[in-house]
Write a protein that holds these residues in place. Structure first.
Motif, short mmCIF file in Angstrom:
data_model
loop_
_atom_site.label_atom_id
_atom_site.label_comp_id
_atom_site.label_asym_id
_atom_site.label_seq_id
_atom_site.Cartn_x
_atom_site.Cartn_y
_atom_site.Cartn_z
N LYS A 9 7.13 3.47 -5.58
CA LYS A 9 6.89 3.47 -6.98
C LYS A 9 7.71 2.21 -7.70
CE LYS A 9 10.73 6.47 -8.04
NZ LYS A 9 10.99 8.05 -8.88
N ASP A 10 8.73 1.59 -6.91
CA ASP A 10 9.76 0.79 -7.50
C ASP A 10 8.86 -0.70 -7.16
OD1 ASP A 10 11.60 2.49 -8.42
OD2 ASP A 10 12.45 2.68 -6.43
N ARG A 11 8.28 -0.86 -6.23
CA ARG A 11 7.34 -2.04 -5.84
C ARG A 11 5.95 -2.25 -5.90
NH1 ARG A 11 10.72 -3.57 -0.40
NH2 ARG A 11 12.92 -3.52 -1.21
N VAL A 12 5.41 -1.05 -6.61
CA VAL A 12 3.94 -1.04 -6.53
C VAL A 12 3.47 -2.09 -7.37
CG1 VAL A 12 3.84 0.81 -8.38
CG2 VAL A 12 1.91 0.27 -6.77
N ILE A 13 4.10 -2.32 -8.44
CA ILE A 13 3.61 -3.42 -9.62
C ILE A 13 3.37 -4.80 -8.92
CG2 ILE A 13 5.89 -3.89 -10.27
CD1 ILE A 13 2.84 -3.82 -12.22
N TYR A 14 4.43 -5.30 -7.74
CA TYR A 14 4.26 -6.39 -7.16
C TYR A 14 2.89 -6.54 -6.49
CZ TYR A 14 9.24 -6.55 -8.54
OH TYR A 14 10.36 -6.37 -9.38
N THR A 15 2.34 -5.28 -5.97
CA THR A 15 1.00 -5.51 -5.28
C THR A 15 0.03 -5.79 -6.37
OG1 THR A 15 0.52 -3.05 -5.58
CG2 THR A 15 1.74 -3.64 -3.56
N VAL A 16 0.17 -5.45 -7.73
CA VAL A 16 -0.88 -6.01 -8.61
C VAL A 16 -0.64 -7.23 -8.86
CG1 VAL A 16 -1.63 -5.40 -11.03
CG2 VAL A 16 -0.74 -3.42 -9.67
#
Length: 311
Positions: free
Chosen positions: A172-179
Protein backbone atom coordinates in the motif's frame (compact mmCIF):
# COMPACT_ATOMS: atom_id res chain seq x y z
CA UNK A 1 -39.00 42.57 -69.62
CA UNK A 2 -35.49 41.76 -70.91
CA UNK A 3 -34.06 42.58 -67.47
CA UNK A 4 -36.26 40.07 -65.60
CA UNK A 5 -34.16 37.00 -66.38
CA UNK A 6 -30.80 38.52 -65.29
CA UNK A 7 -32.45 39.69 -62.07
CA UNK A 8 -33.77 36.17 -61.38
CA UNK A 9 -30.34 34.68 -62.05
CA UNK A 10 -28.73 37.25 -59.76
CA UNK A 11 -31.26 36.38 -57.06
CA UNK A 12 -30.58 32.65 -57.44
CA UNK A 13 -26.83 33.22 -57.19
CA UNK A 14 -27.35 35.34 -54.08
CA UNK A 15 -29.52 32.62 -52.51
CA UNK A 16 -26.93 29.94 -53.26
CA UNK A 17 -24.24 32.14 -51.73
CA UNK A 18 -26.30 32.58 -48.55
CA UNK A 19 -26.92 28.82 -48.36
CA UNK A 20 -23.22 28.10 -48.82
CA UNK A 21 -22.38 30.56 -46.05
CA UNK A 22 -24.99 29.05 -43.75
CA UNK A 23 -24.16 25.40 -44.52
CA UNK A 24 -21.23 25.09 -42.04
CA UNK A 25 -23.42 26.55 -39.28
CA UNK A 26 -26.26 24.16 -40.12
CA UNK A 27 -23.90 21.15 -40.11
CA UNK A 28 -22.23 22.14 -36.83
CA UNK A 29 -25.42 23.17 -35.04
CA UNK A 30 -26.41 19.66 -33.77
CA UNK A 31 -22.94 18.85 -32.42
CA UNK A 32 -22.68 22.33 -30.89
CA UNK A 33 -26.04 21.86 -29.15
CA UNK A 34 -25.00 18.40 -27.92
CA UNK A 35 -21.74 19.76 -26.48
CA UNK A 36 -23.59 22.65 -24.89
CA UNK A 37 -26.03 20.30 -23.14
CA UNK A 38 -24.00 17.17 -22.39
CA UNK A 39 -20.70 18.87 -21.48
CA UNK A 40 -21.29 22.35 -20.17
CA UNK A 41 -24.85 21.64 -19.04
CA UNK A 42 -23.75 18.69 -16.91
CA UNK A 43 -20.78 20.66 -15.58
CA UNK A 44 -23.21 23.28 -14.28
CA UNK A 45 -25.45 20.52 -12.94
CA UNK A 46 -22.53 18.94 -11.07
CA UNK A 47 -21.56 22.30 -9.59
CA UNK A 48 -25.17 22.77 -8.44
CA UNK A 49 -25.31 19.30 -6.84
CA UNK A 50 -22.09 20.03 -4.93
CA UNK A 51 -24.01 22.71 -2.99
CA UNK A 52 -26.83 20.36 -2.03
CA UNK A 53 -27.19 17.44 0.35
CA UNK A 54 -27.66 14.83 -2.37
CA UNK A 55 -27.21 11.22 -1.34
CA UNK A 56 -28.32 8.30 -3.51
CA UNK A 57 -30.49 10.54 -5.66
CA UNK A 58 -30.13 14.22 -6.53
CA UNK A 59 -31.57 16.78 -4.14
CA UNK A 60 -32.17 20.26 -5.49
CA UNK A 61 -32.37 22.03 -2.14
CA UNK A 62 -29.30 24.21 -1.70
CA UNK A 63 -27.39 23.69 1.56
CA UNK A 64 -24.48 26.11 1.15
CA UNK A 65 -21.03 24.46 1.04
CA UNK A 66 -21.61 21.57 3.43
CA UNK A 67 -20.32 18.98 0.97
CA UNK A 68 -17.00 20.84 0.63
CA UNK A 69 -16.79 21.22 4.41
CA UNK A 70 -17.37 17.51 4.91
CA UNK A 71 -14.81 16.67 2.24
CA UNK A 72 -12.02 18.71 3.83
CA UNK A 73 -13.10 17.87 7.40
CA UNK A 74 -12.66 14.19 6.60
CA UNK A 75 -9.25 15.03 5.21
CA UNK A 76 -7.71 16.99 8.08
CA UNK A 77 -9.65 15.77 11.13
CA UNK A 78 -9.79 12.02 10.57
CA UNK A 79 -7.36 9.51 11.99
CA UNK A 80 -6.16 7.77 9.89
CA UNK A 81 -6.49 10.32 7.06
CA UNK A 82 -9.48 9.89 4.79
CA UNK A 83 -9.45 8.47 1.30
CA UNK A 84 -9.67 12.04 -0.09
CA UNK A 85 -6.38 12.82 1.63
CA UNK A 86 -4.92 9.65 0.12
CA UNK A 87 -6.27 10.63 -3.30
CA UNK A 88 -4.80 14.13 -3.40
CA UNK A 89 -1.50 12.86 -1.96
CA UNK A 90 -1.34 10.18 -4.66
CA UNK A 91 -2.18 12.78 -7.30
CA UNK A 92 0.80 14.85 -6.16
CA UNK A 93 3.14 11.85 -6.31
CA UNK A 94 1.74 10.52 -9.57
CA UNK A 95 1.53 13.94 -11.25
CA UNK A 96 5.09 15.01 -10.44
CA UNK A 97 6.71 11.70 -11.39
CA UNK A 98 4.48 11.01 -14.39
CA UNK A 99 4.98 14.43 -15.96
CA UNK A 100 8.66 14.74 -15.03
CA UNK A 101 9.74 11.29 -16.21
CA UNK A 102 7.65 11.47 -19.40
CA UNK A 103 9.19 14.83 -20.33
CA UNK A 104 12.74 13.70 -19.57
CA UNK A 105 12.41 10.29 -21.25
CA UNK A 106 10.51 11.69 -24.23
CA UNK A 107 13.17 14.37 -24.80
CA UNK A 108 15.99 11.82 -24.52
CA UNK A 109 14.35 9.44 -27.02
CA UNK A 110 13.66 12.31 -29.42
CA UNK A 111 17.28 13.48 -29.28
CA UNK A 112 18.51 9.94 -29.94
CA UNK A 113 16.16 9.47 -32.91
CA UNK A 114 17.11 12.90 -34.26
CA UNK A 115 20.65 11.64 -34.84
CA UNK A 116 19.43 9.93 -38.04
CA UNK A 117 20.17 6.51 -36.59
CA UNK A 118 19.62 3.39 -38.65
CA UNK A 119 16.21 1.84 -38.09
CA UNK A 120 14.50 5.06 -37.09
CA UNK A 121 11.48 4.13 -39.19
CA UNK A 122 11.06 0.98 -37.09
CA UNK A 123 11.83 2.47 -33.68
CA UNK A 124 9.46 5.42 -34.02
CA UNK A 125 6.24 3.34 -34.29
CA UNK A 126 7.51 1.00 -31.56
CA UNK A 127 7.79 3.93 -29.15
CA UNK A 128 4.41 5.31 -30.26
CA UNK A 129 2.57 1.98 -30.08
CA UNK A 130 1.74 2.10 -26.32
CA UNK A 131 -0.19 5.34 -26.83
CA UNK A 132 -2.50 3.49 -29.22
CA UNK A 133 -3.58 1.21 -26.37
CA UNK A 134 -6.33 2.11 -23.93
CA UNK A 135 -5.51 2.59 -20.26
CA UNK A 136 -7.50 -0.57 -19.54
CA UNK A 137 -5.25 -2.69 -21.76
CA UNK A 138 -2.14 -1.03 -20.34
CA UNK A 139 -3.33 -1.56 -16.77
CA UNK A 140 -4.17 -5.23 -17.27
CA UNK A 141 -0.87 -5.97 -19.04
CA UNK A 142 1.20 -4.30 -16.32
CA UNK A 143 -0.90 -5.96 -13.61
CA UNK A 144 0.11 -9.36 -14.98
CA UNK A 145 3.72 -8.29 -15.38
CA UNK A 146 4.06 -6.87 -11.84
CA UNK A 147 2.05 -9.55 -10.03
CA UNK A 148 4.53 -11.46 -7.83
CA UNK A 149 2.67 -14.71 -8.45
CA UNK A 150 2.84 -14.77 -12.24
CA UNK A 151 4.92 -11.88 -13.56
CA UNK A 152 8.45 -10.54 -13.25
CA UNK A 153 9.18 -11.85 -9.76
CA UNK A 154 8.05 -15.41 -10.49
CA UNK A 155 9.97 -15.48 -13.78
CA UNK A 156 13.23 -14.43 -12.12
CA UNK A 157 12.66 -16.98 -9.35
CA UNK A 158 12.31 -19.72 -11.97
CA UNK A 159 15.57 -18.54 -13.52
CA UNK A 160 17.32 -18.99 -10.16
CA UNK A 161 17.21 -15.42 -8.77
CA UNK A 162 15.28 -16.47 -5.67
CA UNK A 163 16.35 -13.43 -3.66
CA UNK A 164 14.62 -11.00 -6.04
CA UNK A 165 11.41 -9.46 -4.70
CA UNK A 166 9.20 -6.86 -6.34
CA UNK A 167 5.78 -6.72 -4.67
CA UNK A 168 5.01 -3.01 -5.07
CA UNK A 169 1.61 -3.75 -6.58
CA UNK A 170 0.54 -5.36 -3.30
CA UNK A 171 2.31 -2.86 -1.03
CA UNK A 172 0.00 0.00 0.00
CA UNK A 173 2.96 2.37 0.47
CA UNK A 174 4.42 1.74 -3.00
CA UNK A 175 1.46 0.75 -5.17
CA UNK A 176 1.09 4.29 -6.56
CA UNK A 177 4.56 3.97 -8.09
CA UNK A 178 3.37 1.04 -10.19
CA UNK A 179 0.73 3.37 -11.64
CA UNK A 180 3.56 5.80 -12.48
CA UNK A 181 5.52 3.04 -14.24
CA UNK A 182 2.55 2.00 -16.39
CA UNK A 183 1.59 5.61 -17.16
CA UNK A 184 5.14 6.56 -18.20
CA UNK A 185 5.41 3.48 -20.41
CA UNK A 186 2.26 4.49 -22.28
CA UNK A 187 2.77 8.27 -22.65
CA UNK A 188 6.53 8.73 -23.08
CA UNK A 189 6.39 7.71 -26.76
CA UNK A 190 3.76 10.36 -27.44
CA UNK A 191 5.93 13.00 -25.78
CA UNK A 192 8.88 11.74 -27.83
CA UNK A 193 6.89 12.35 -31.02
CA UNK A 194 6.11 15.91 -29.94
CA UNK A 195 9.76 16.67 -29.18
CA UNK A 196 10.94 14.98 -32.37
CA UNK A 197 8.63 17.18 -34.43
CA UNK A 198 10.06 20.22 -32.64
CA UNK A 199 13.64 19.12 -33.24
CA UNK A 200 12.98 18.54 -36.94
CA UNK A 201 11.57 22.06 -37.15
CA UNK A 202 14.77 23.75 -35.93
CA UNK A 203 16.79 25.44 -38.66
CA UNK A 204 19.93 23.40 -39.31
CA UNK A 205 21.90 26.57 -40.04
CA UNK A 206 21.65 27.51 -36.37
CA UNK A 207 23.25 24.21 -35.33
CA UNK A 208 25.97 24.54 -37.96
CA UNK A 209 26.78 28.05 -36.71
CA UNK A 210 27.09 26.70 -33.17
CA UNK A 211 29.46 23.98 -34.35
CA UNK A 212 31.60 26.54 -36.20
CA UNK A 213 31.81 28.60 -33.02
CA UNK A 214 33.20 25.54 -31.23
CA UNK A 215 30.14 24.59 -29.16
CA UNK A 216 30.08 20.99 -27.98
CA UNK A 217 26.97 18.86 -28.69
CA UNK A 218 25.98 19.03 -25.00
CA UNK A 219 26.33 22.81 -24.94
CA UNK A 220 24.42 23.13 -28.21
CA UNK A 221 21.45 21.22 -26.85
CA UNK A 222 21.58 22.87 -23.42
CA UNK A 223 21.90 26.48 -24.61
CA UNK A 224 20.25 26.48 -28.04
CA UNK A 225 18.08 23.47 -28.85
CA UNK A 226 16.27 22.87 -25.55
CA UNK A 227 15.38 26.57 -25.01
CA UNK A 228 13.89 26.61 -28.51
CA UNK A 229 11.65 23.70 -27.52
CA UNK A 230 9.89 25.72 -24.81
CA UNK A 231 6.50 25.67 -26.61
CA UNK A 232 6.75 21.88 -26.95
CA UNK A 233 7.54 21.56 -23.24
CA UNK A 234 4.49 23.66 -22.40
CA UNK A 235 2.16 21.74 -24.71
CA UNK A 236 3.41 18.36 -23.44
CA UNK A 237 3.02 19.53 -19.84
CA UNK A 238 -0.59 20.57 -20.43
CA UNK A 239 -1.47 17.25 -22.08
CA UNK A 240 0.23 15.16 -19.39
CA UNK A 241 -1.23 17.18 -16.52
CA UNK A 242 -4.71 16.77 -17.99
CA UNK A 243 -4.20 13.02 -18.34
CA UNK A 244 -2.84 12.73 -14.79
CA UNK A 245 -5.77 14.56 -13.19
CA UNK A 246 -8.47 12.58 -14.97
CA UNK A 247 -6.76 9.15 -14.72
CA UNK A 248 -9.23 6.57 -13.51
CA UNK A 249 -9.24 3.46 -15.67
CA UNK A 250 -5.49 2.89 -15.36
CA UNK A 251 -5.73 2.70 -11.56
CA UNK A 252 -8.76 0.41 -11.68
CA UNK A 253 -7.28 -1.96 -14.26
CA UNK A 254 -3.81 -2.07 -12.71
CA UNK A 255 -4.44 -2.12 -8.96
CA UNK A 256 -8.24 -2.25 -8.47
CA UNK A 257 -7.69 0.78 -6.24
CA UNK A 258 -4.81 -0.80 -4.32
CA UNK A 259 -4.94 -2.37 -0.86
CA UNK A 260 -7.57 -0.41 1.06
CA UNK A 261 -7.86 2.27 -1.62
CA UNK A 262 -4.18 3.16 -1.26
CA UNK A 263 -3.82 3.78 -5.01
CA UNK A 264 -6.85 6.04 -5.36
CA UNK A 265 -6.66 9.23 -7.36
CA UNK A 266 -9.34 11.97 -7.10
CA UNK A 267 -11.23 10.47 -10.04
CA UNK A 268 -11.45 7.14 -8.20
CA UNK A 269 -12.64 8.91 -5.06
CA UNK A 270 -15.31 10.75 -7.03
CA UNK A 271 -16.64 7.56 -8.61
CA UNK A 272 -16.56 5.60 -5.35
CA UNK A 273 -18.42 8.19 -3.28
CA UNK A 274 -20.92 9.11 -5.99
CA UNK A 275 -21.99 5.69 -7.20
CA UNK A 276 -21.05 3.23 -4.43
CA UNK A 277 -21.23 5.07 -1.11
CA UNK A 278 -24.28 7.16 -1.99
CA UNK A 279 -22.62 10.51 -1.28
CA UNK A 280 -23.51 12.30 -4.49
CA UNK A 281 -22.92 15.80 -3.08
CA UNK A 282 -19.45 14.91 -1.79
CA UNK A 283 -18.59 13.18 -5.06
CA UNK A 284 -19.77 16.25 -6.98
CA UNK A 285 -17.65 18.48 -4.76
CA UNK A 286 -14.56 16.40 -5.51
CA UNK A 287 -15.39 16.56 -9.25
CA UNK A 288 -15.64 20.36 -9.05
CA UNK A 289 -12.24 20.53 -7.37
CA UNK A 290 -10.78 18.41 -10.19
CA UNK A 291 -12.40 20.76 -12.72
CA UNK A 292 -10.88 23.78 -10.97
CA UNK A 293 -7.47 22.13 -11.01
CA UNK A 294 -7.66 21.44 -14.74
CA UNK A 295 -8.90 24.99 -15.35
CA UNK A 296 -5.99 26.41 -13.37
CA UNK A 297 -3.65 24.58 -15.74
CA UNK A 298 -5.46 25.19 -19.03
CA UNK A 299 -6.34 28.90 -18.67
CA UNK A 300 -2.73 30.20 -18.32
CA UNK A 301 -1.76 28.07 -21.32
CA UNK A 302 -4.59 29.49 -23.45
CA UNK A 303 -3.71 32.99 -22.32
CA UNK A 304 -0.07 32.56 -23.34
CA UNK A 305 -1.10 31.10 -26.71
CA UNK A 306 -3.48 33.98 -27.44
CA UNK A 307 -0.87 36.51 -26.41
CA UNK A 308 1.66 34.93 -28.78
CA UNK A 309 -0.91 34.92 -31.59
CA UNK A 310 -1.77 38.61 -31.11
CA UNK A 311 1.85 39.75 -31.21
Amino acid sequence: MPTARPEREAGAVSLRGKLQDALPKIVLAPSFAAVLVFVYGFILWTIYLSFTNSKTFPSYVLTDSRAYQRLWTWTFQSDPPSSWYTSITNLGIFGVLYIGVCLALGLLLAILLDQKIRGEGVLRPIYLYPMALSFIVTGVAWKWFLDPGLGLERTLHEWGFTSFHFDWIKNKDRVIYTVVIAGVWQASGFVMAMFLAGLRGIDGEILKAAQIDGATPVATYRRIVIPMLRPIFLSAFIVLAHMAIKSYDLVVALTSGGPGGSAWLPSNFMYEYTFKRNEMAVGSASAVIMLMTITAIIVPYLYSELRETNR
